[in-house]
Design a protein around this motif. Structure first.
Motif, PDB file in Angstrom:
ATOM      1  N   THR A 139      15.912  -3.170  24.033  1.00 54.06           N
ATOM      2  CA  THR A 139      15.624  -3.950  22.831  1.00 54.06           C
ATOM      3  C   THR A 139      14.754  -3.148  21.865  1.00 54.06           C
ATOM      4  O   THR A 139      13.817  -2.479  22.270  1.00 54.06           O
ATOM      5  N   GLU A 176      17.384 -14.654  18.866  1.00 49.37           N
ATOM      6  CA  GLU A 176      17.114 -13.267  18.461  1.00 49.37           C
ATOM      7  C   GLU A 176      18.407 -12.535  18.151  1.00 49.37           C
ATOM      8  O   GLU A 176      18.477 -11.764  17.204  1.00 49.37           O
ATOM      9  N   ALA A 177      19.440 -12.785  18.933  1.00 50.65           N
ATOM     10  CA  ALA A 177      20.739 -12.159  18.656  1.00 50.65           C
ATOM     11  C   ALA A 177      21.248 -12.594  17.286  1.00 50.65           C
ATOM     12  O   ALA A 177      21.809 -11.788  16.542  1.00 50.65           O
ATOM     13  N   GLY A 178      21.036 -13.852  16.923  1.00 48.32           N
ATOM     14  CA  GLY A 178      21.426 -14.345  15.600  1.00 48.32           C
ATOM     15  C   GLY A 178      20.624 -13.682  14.491  1.00 48.32           C
ATOM     16  O   GLY A 178      21.157 -13.343  13.434  1.00 48.32           O
ATOM     17  N   VAL A 180      19.221 -10.669  14.604  1.00 47.14           N
ATOM     18  CA  VAL A 180      19.674  -9.282  14.507  1.00 47.14           C
ATOM     19  C   VAL A 180      21.019  -9.206  13.794  1.00 47.14           C
ATOM     20  O   VAL A 180      21.231  -8.350  12.936  1.00 47.14           O
ATOM     21  N   ARG A 181      21.935 -10.132  14.123  1.00 47.58           N
ATOM     22  CA  ARG A 181      23.231 -10.172  13.445  1.00 47.58           C
ATOM     23  C   ARG A 181      23.051 -10.430  11.949  1.00 47.58           C
ATOM     24  O   ARG A 181      23.696  -9.815  11.120  1.00 47.58           O
ATOM     25  N   GLY A 182      22.148 -11.350  11.612  1.00 44.28           N
ATOM     26  CA  GLY A 182      21.888 -11.667  10.211  1.00 44.28           C
ATOM     27  C   GLY A 182      21.329 -10.474   9.453  1.00 44.28           C
ATOM     28  O   GLY A 182      21.719 -10.219   8.305  1.00 44.28           O
ATOM     29  N   ARG A 189      21.779  -7.280  10.259  1.00 43.00           N
ATOM     30  CA  ARG A 189      22.873  -6.312  10.131  1.00 43.00           C
ATOM     31  C   ARG A 189      23.844  -6.711   9.026  1.00 43.00           C
ATOM     32  O   ARG A 189      24.290  -5.870   8.248  1.00 43.00           O
ATOM     33  N   ASP A 190      24.191  -8.006   8.960  1.00 36.63           N
ATOM     34  CA  ASP A 190      25.105  -8.477   7.920  1.00 36.63           C
ATOM     35  C   ASP A 190      24.512  -8.295   6.532  1.00 36.63           C
ATOM     36  O   ASP A 190      25.206  -7.903   5.593  1.00 36.63           O
ATOM     37  N   ARG A 219      24.690  -4.656   5.614  1.00 35.14           N
ATOM     38  CA  ARG A 219      26.072  -4.289   5.306  1.00 35.14           C
ATOM     39  C   ARG A 219      26.495  -4.824   3.936  1.00 35.14           C
ATOM     40  O   ARG A 219      27.117  -4.119   3.150  1.00 35.14           O
TER      41      ARG A 219
END
Length: 191
Positions: free
Chosen positions: A118, A146-148, A150-152, A154-155, A158
């Motif tokens: 992590t 936390e995964a959400g 991190v995804r947010g 990254r999005d 991008r």
């Protein structure tokens, strides 16, 4: 069957450094977790001695530990800690993101286990969230949240990169988009 340990730190280094812990302050509010632990590798035999040593003062002598085998490639039955034996058990029904610690004299504690790979910023968020007194969030919920996050992130990065690569937009000093007409170009007939 062959088992390969995914080690992010050599065994010698795990024993050399103190355990990375965040514990819930002593309070009357009972929560789902008593804190978080961020091991340096997935080698329980190397990671449990520093954890037990770090918890000896606030919690007393840890005698048993239970984990889910989902996150640990090898679960030893016992681990030597300061000249004594720490018994290790595993349960497939146990939350894979949780470690349960038991002591004959003091009781039981549940810790969120943050994966060794992590990122430090994510680990800091998880350690803070797991140490909130009286929190009703489980280990699985904290990891999914936390995964959400991190995804947010990254999005958003991008989308920003795409926006910039496509030319972006002309912005006023006040942060509002401006049309092409609003940009003064001296000596040009562009309107």
């Amino acid at each position: 069957m062959t088992t390969t340990l995914d080690r992010t730190a050599p065994r010698d280094l795990a024993a050399e450094f103190p355990a990375r812990l965040s514990l819930t302050p002593k309070t009357t509010l009972a929560g789902q977790l008593d804190g978080a632990w961020w091991p340096r590798s997935r080698d329980l035999a190397a990671e449990l001695p520093p954890l037990a040593a770090a918890l000896a003062e606030p919690w007393g002598r840890i005698t048993r530990v239970t984990v889910s085998p989902t996150r640990w490639p090898v679960v030893p039955h016992t681990v030597a800690v300061d000249g004594r034996v720490l018994h290790v058990g595993w349960f497939t029904e146990q939350d894979p993101d949780k470690l349960i610690l038991l002591s004959y004299s003091v009781g039981r504690w549940d810790l969120l286990v943050i994966p060794p790979e992590t990122a430090p910023a994510a680990a800091a968020r998880l350690m803070a969230a797991a140490a909130i007194p009286g929190s009703v969030l489980t280990a699985g919920v904290l990891m999914a949240d936390e995964a959400g996050i991190v995804r947010g992130i990254r999005d958003a990065v991008r989308r920003e990169a795409t926006w910039e690569s496509e030319g972006g937009a002309c912005m006023s000093p006040f942060g509002t988009p401006m049309g092409r007409r609003a940009v003064p170009v001296h000596g040009s007939t562009w309107r």
